[in-house]
Design an enzyme around this catalytic site. Structure first.
Site, PDB file in Angstrom:
ATOM      1  N   GLU A 231       0.832  -1.209   0.000  1.00 43.20           N
ATOM      2  CA  GLU A 231       0.000   0.000   0.000  1.00 43.20           C
ATOM      3  C   GLU A 231       0.865   1.257   0.000  1.00 43.20           C
ATOM      4  OE1 GLU A 231      -3.074  -0.212   2.994  1.00 43.20           O
ATOM      5  OE2 GLU A 231      -4.066  -1.893   1.987  1.00 43.20           O
ATOM      6  N   GLU A 354      -5.172  -8.594  -0.756  1.00 39.60           N
ATOM      7  CA  GLU A 354      -5.998  -8.308   0.423  1.00 39.60           C
ATOM      8  C   GLU A 354      -7.447  -8.197  -0.027  1.00 39.60           C
ATOM      9  OE1 GLU A 354      -4.834  -5.273   3.226  1.00 39.60           O
ATOM     10  OE2 GLU A 354      -2.681  -5.660   2.890  1.00 39.60           O
TER      11      GLU A 354
END
Length: 550
Positions: A231, A354
């Site tokens: 991220e 994810e």
């Protein structure tokens, strides 16, 4: 369909099911405009009947003779972050624990459950934690390892007793490939390249492999899958995509493949949900020879400020959660379309590392630990999401459910010596028949699940043929109230025997607890009839069914 277009046609008009075979629309043959209009009227009526006939049923065309692409087993991957009780008091209870059976501190019951689940790949150590984790703190004598503060999740102190050796040895016990996410947010290129050397270099070939030997491991683990940060657009550094492209190229340059067995699969930190510019910037800026996968994260969440209870949710909240889960279809399609422009041969994988449901934490628990129960709603999320991944396996070649134990949409929950399997675990165990099987295309026509003025597609499906020639069909009905009859037309194979398994329960909010650990579990399914090559299935409300066709 326009009436005028029909009335001006001069060739026969045919409806596939034989309601109407032919009508010459030449006005001369129809004795003028009156008969022409009458003829057009009946065509419109019959077309409307045809449409009603189709939409009144759920149809699945199973194209058993059209399979080409393998459903990569890594689509069924999992995720273990240093978060809450996922690692400590989850997987790992410590090697001095005498109350809970363990091997080198890792719970034996969890290992057995994950082996049965056939977990193909396990991601570690994060998540946001990855870009604050310094791997060298987690190797060597445990009594000499420094403690750290987990600043992302609860500000708890960790003693680094679970590190690289513990994780990689645990993966060997499970039979999973490790997926290591490296620190680019607060680490250095040297730290990252040293980690690759430590786990992959041949014995005594350099300083890192010698250190590994001193720490008790001579043979390299040959870790192939590496995430270059996590991220990067957020907790991994709040980077712009253009900046991250340069960071990725720098780190990838110094990541060495030490042998054929450890040829690296490098995964770039990808987009958050529908950030298509992020994907395009990466595909445009990173040469394909340096890149093997691009990540994408999407959680089924109602509202980040009001996520709802994991068990005491309303139907409206369930509906919103499923709408968010089904958005995965659009995300996969649109990110894949961008990747296709720069990589038409599909060398680079879309890695959804994810995904899962995200709710409010259980009352009385640390909000930074993200502990939530797991209900039939989660089974619905798992079923439809895995169907989407299966059907797009040409581009989606790895995914990682968040997370394995005690965090978010976990497959396992623990409480001291007790352990339970969740509805999500059971769906993934039922679906593991698709791992490394040939994807068989399905065409689905579905009724709608209606709530107020909103609608969602009720039926989801995917299919595959395994190495033994057995076909499996997965079906999900997300409707909270209505059972659905599904007519399945089997094309391209002769089917003589069918058997199935089902996961369902009395209420959407039902879940397994430590008092009722097997309230929800798979059962044999018999509510179907086979006539010729047509299979008629009765799907209860909010249910998951996997059929085996021979």
């Amino acid at each position: 369909m326009k009436v005028l277009d029909l009335c001006n046609r001069r060739e026969p008009v045919a409806l596939n099911d034989g309601y109407f075979k032919t009508c010459n629309m030449n006005s001369k043959n129809c004795n003028g405009h009156v008969k022409s209009m009458v003829c057009c009227f009946w065509i419109v009526v019959l077309v409307m009947i045809r449409v009603q006939h189709v939409t009144a049923q759920n149809y699945v065309m199973l194209n058993a003779d059209s399979g080409k692409t393998v459903i990569n087993k890594n689509i069924y991957g999992h995720f273990a972050e240093h978060l809450g009780y996922c690692i400590y008091n989850g997987f790992y209870v410590g090697d001095t624990n005498t109350t809970i059976p363990n091997t080198n501190g890792v719970r034996n019951d969890i290992i057995a459950a994950l082996k049965k689940l056939k977990v193909p790949v396990l991601r570690w150590p994060g998540g946001c934690f990855a870009d604050t984790y310094h791997w060298k703190d987690g190797v060597g004598p445990k009594d000499k390892r420094p403690s750290i503060i987990n600043r992302w999740w609860g500000a708890v102190t960790e003693d680094n007793s679970f590190g690289t050796h513990d994780f990689l040895n645990m993966c060997e016990q499970i039979g999973s490939d490790p997926y290591l996410t490296g620190n680019i947010g607060s680490g250095t290129v040297k730290d990252f390249s040293d980690w690759v050397e430590y786990v992959n270099a041949p014995a005594n070939s350099g300083p890192m492999s010698k250190w590994r030997t001193e720490n008790g491991r001579v043979k390299p683990w040959n870790v192939k899958i590496w995430g270059v940060g996590n991220e990067a657009w957020g907790c991994g550094g709040n980077m712009r995509p253009e900046y991250y492209v340069d960071i990725f190229r720098q780190y990838a340059t110094f990541m060495a493949s030490w042998s054929k067995e450890s040829r690296l699969f490098r995964v770039a930190s990808g987009a958050n949900d529908a950030d298509y510019n992020w994907t395009e910037t990466l595909m445009k800026g990173i040469p394909n020879y340096m890149l093997d996968g691009i990540a994408m994260h999407h959680y089924a969440v109602i509202d980040w400020d009001a996520k709802s209870s994991a068990t005491k949710f309303s139907e409206a909240e369930y509906f919103k959660t499923m709408r968010s889960a089904l958005q995965m279809e659009e995300l996969v399609k649109r990110h894949s379309a961008i990747m296709d422009q720069y990589d038409p041969t599909k060398k680079v994988a879309l890695v959804v590392d994810e995904w899962g449901g995200w709710y409010d934490v259980e009352p009385g628990t640390n909000p930074g630990f993200l502990f939530q129960q797991n209900s039939m709603r989660d089974a619905m999320i798992a079923g439809v999401t895995l169907n989407i991944f299966n059907n797009h396996c040409d581009r989606v070649r790895m995914a990682n459910l968040a997370q394995t134990v005690n965090v978010l949409q976990a497959v396992i929950l623990t409480n001291k010596e007790k352990m339970i399997l969740t509805p999500t675990y059971h769906v993934m165990e039922m679906y593991n028949v698709h791992q490394d099987a040939i994807m068989l295309p399905v065409n689905v026509t579905s009724k709608n699940y209606i709530l107020g003025n909103d609608t969602l597609t009720a039926i989801s499906a995917s299919a595959s043929r395994d190495k033994n020639g057995i076909t499996h069909l997965s079906l999900v009905n997300i409707d909270a109230h209505a059972a659905q009859e599904v007519i399945i037309q089997i094309k391209g194979m002769h089917t003589s025997a069918v058997q199935g398994r089902i996961l369902t329960s009395a209420q959407l909010q039902d879940h397994n607890s430590f008092d009722e650990p097997e309230k929800i579990r798979p059962a044999a399914f018999h509510d179907f009839t086979l006539k010729g090559q047509q299979l008629k299935v009765q799907l209860p409300a909010f249910s998951v069914v996997v059929l085996e066709l021979k």
